[in-house]
Motif scaffolding. Structure first.
Motif, PDB file in Angstrom:
ATOM      1  N   UNK A 193       0.838  -1.221   0.140  1.00  0.00           N
ATOM      2  CA  UNK A 193      -0.081   0.014   0.077  1.00  0.00           C
ATOM      3  C   UNK A 193       0.805   1.235   0.043  1.00  0.00           C
ATOM      4  N   UNK A 194       0.385   2.273  -0.581  1.00  0.00           N
ATOM      5  CA  UNK A 194       0.988   3.436  -0.829  1.00  0.00           C
ATOM      6  C   UNK A 194       0.178   4.767  -0.079  1.00  0.00           C
ATOM      7  N   UNK A 195       1.033   5.738   0.285  1.00  0.00           N
ATOM      8  CA  UNK A 195       0.331   6.943   0.620  1.00  0.00           C
ATOM      9  C   UNK A 195      -0.221   7.874  -0.652  1.00  0.00           C
ATOM     10  N   UNK A 196      -1.424   8.418  -0.425  1.00  0.00           N
ATOM     11  CA  UNK A 196      -1.993   8.997  -1.381  1.00  0.00           C
ATOM     12  C   UNK A 196      -2.264  10.279  -0.890  1.00  0.00           C
ATOM     13  N   UNK A 197      -1.764  11.453  -1.512  1.00  0.00           N
ATOM     14  CA  UNK A 197      -1.836  12.629  -0.836  1.00  0.00           C
ATOM     15  C   UNK A 197      -3.241  13.242  -1.151  1.00  0.00           C
TER      16      UNK A 197
END
Length: 469
Positions: A459-463
């Motif tokens: 999972x990645x950070x989404x701004x």
């Protein structure tokens, strides 16, 4: 000769893709994690997922869930690993939890530390809401503006709870900053003074069973606070979202404010649509499983909320996943079998069942349309919280977050079915029709027919993007 890379990494073949309330049998082509083609037939793919005869919908966006956070007593049972696994198994591909710490900790430090907790643990993508517990000069003048510009453009405040509540002057100051920088302010809106007075009265008379939780937090506590927040939003020009609206009168305050032009939205949750305060009145401390804040209401309130979903006065449907185990020194019943209602942690698990419950009880029972299901559980949250169009819809250029639904599958809810780290579910025994059988996140099949294929940490950070102020 060097072999050419296939045009697409993954193709979802012959699914019934929702276009409004209609469906169209098409293929979806994904490359480098994004949807690159929607066509009658797509060839040349590394992987083909057969969706023939099944609905293909956007991955769910749950913008209100609690993972790995301190709660001044009972411990949050789910961290990012178990929480995002649970979400993915229920068809949710993006979450937005809350960065919370002690009020004395600098806000920027709190958010940075919370983001580190997610890295290496989250199975699906995530944004983060900063939670403001003290409106210090540093928060208002430096940390909050910097965070909003840096991709944290939706935040949360409380009007109740000793460790979280803010006074009117603090709320006004925060709304003013949010309006100036284009942030959305989520508000837990209940009148703390009303609750404190009623709670003291009930406890002094020995009325301490779980059913009295609802008596201590009546609908007027919610409606008064919503009216006040709406007035503050009108004055400052801030955009606000009232979270977990539970009552007819609370929703009416939102509707009235919207009619006069206030930028205010309502969110509700599955427990307020499907459970009632009668569930609190169970033998012994069984009612503790059904304690959340605001509390469960009446069937009349349920009907008002269902109507709000249809008419659009309720814009977002979230889980408010607040996972506590019942037993143990940090569980809901940490004070033992004689726990008073005011000693029992408030909150229910719901990340995994959020979408299946609305699909079954809303869409398949004809209460809402397919387009409304998608908007409520995916698109609206992505838009309001600043992560659209990357998330929340099926569109060229958007992330390849897709869920394949089997409309005919019937499932009986049991604790063993679910993947969160609690030891109970308030929906035990409920029969659900329709189920998310395949979850695809950024073009990768992460759950397929009960098998977990994705790995923690992908999972990645989404701004979260600020609105134009």
């Amino acid at each position: 000769m060097i072999a050419q890379r296939p045009r697409f990494d993954l193709v979802v073949r012959e699914g019934l893709v929702a276009i409004g309330d209609a469906t169209m049998r098409v293929d979806l082509g994904i490359r480098d994690g994004r949807i690159q083609a929607i066509a009658e037939r797509i060839e040349d793919a590394t992987q083909i997922v057969d969706a023939k005869g099944r609905l293909v919908l956007p991955g769910g966006v749950d913008a209100h869930c609690h993972l790995d956070q301190p709660n001044y007593g009972a411990a949050c049972a789910d961290g990012f690993r178990s929480g995002t696994l649970s979400a993915a198994c229920g068809g949710t591909t993006t979450i937005v939890p809350f960065a919370m710490a002690y009020a004395s900790d600098p806000l920027a430090k709190t958010v940075a530390a919370y983001r580190l907790k997610a890295e290496g643990q989250a199975l699906i993508d995530y944004a983060i809401h900063p939670t403001i517990q003290a409106a210090s000069a540093q928060t208002l003048e430096r940390d909050l503006p910097d965070l909003i510009r840096g991709g944290y453009a939706s935040l949360k405040i409380f009007t109740t709870y000793d460790d979280f509540r803010l006074g009117d002057s603090e709320i006004l100051a925060i709304l003013k900053v949010a309006a100036a920088h284009g942030a959305l302010v989520m508000v837990h809106a209940e009148n703390d003074a009303i609750i404190a007075m009623l709670k003291q009265d009930l406890v002094s008379r020995g009325l301490v069973a779980p059913r009295f939780h609802a008596k201590a937090r009546p609908p007027i506590a919610e409606s008064e606070a919503i009216h006040r927040i709406a007035s503050f939003a009108e004055l400052t020009g801030a955009e606000v979202l009232i979270v977990h609206v539970s009552s007819r009168v609370g929703l009416e305050e939102v509707t009235r404010a919207r009619a006069r032009g206030v930028s205010i939205h309502a969110e509700t949750c599955p427990q307020y649509l499907l459970l009632t305060e009668a569930d609190l009145d169970r033998d012994g401390l069984e009612g503790a499983k059904f304690m959340c804040s605001p509390p469960l209401r009446t069937t009349d309130d349920q009907e008002a909320l269902w109507t709000g979903l249809v008419e659009g006065s309720v814009a977002i449907y979230s889980s408010d996943h607040s996972p506590y185990r019942l037993a143990g020194p940090d569980g809901k019943l940490r004070y033992g079998p004689q726990s008073r209602f005011d000693q029992i942690a408030n909150g229910m698990p719901g990340l995994e069942l959020r979408q299946p419950l609305l699909f079954s009880e809303g869409y398949l029972k004809g209460r809402i349309s397919l387009a409304q299901f998608i908007a409520l559980s995916s698109t609206n949250a992505a838009e309001r919280h600043g992560i659209a169009p990357q998330k929340g819809s099926i569109a060229i250029g958007g992330d390849g977050d897709l869920v394949i639904w089997d409309q005919e599958r019937e499932t009986t809810v049991t604790r063993d079915l679910l993947h969160d780290n609690t030891d109970h579910t308030p929906y035990e025994g409920m029969r659900i029709r329709g189920w998310p059988v395949t979850t695809i996140a950024r073009g990768e099949v992460i759950v397929d027919d009960g098998r977990v294929l994705g790995v923690a940490g992908r999972g990645r950070f989404v701004p979260s993007k600020a609105r134009k102020a």
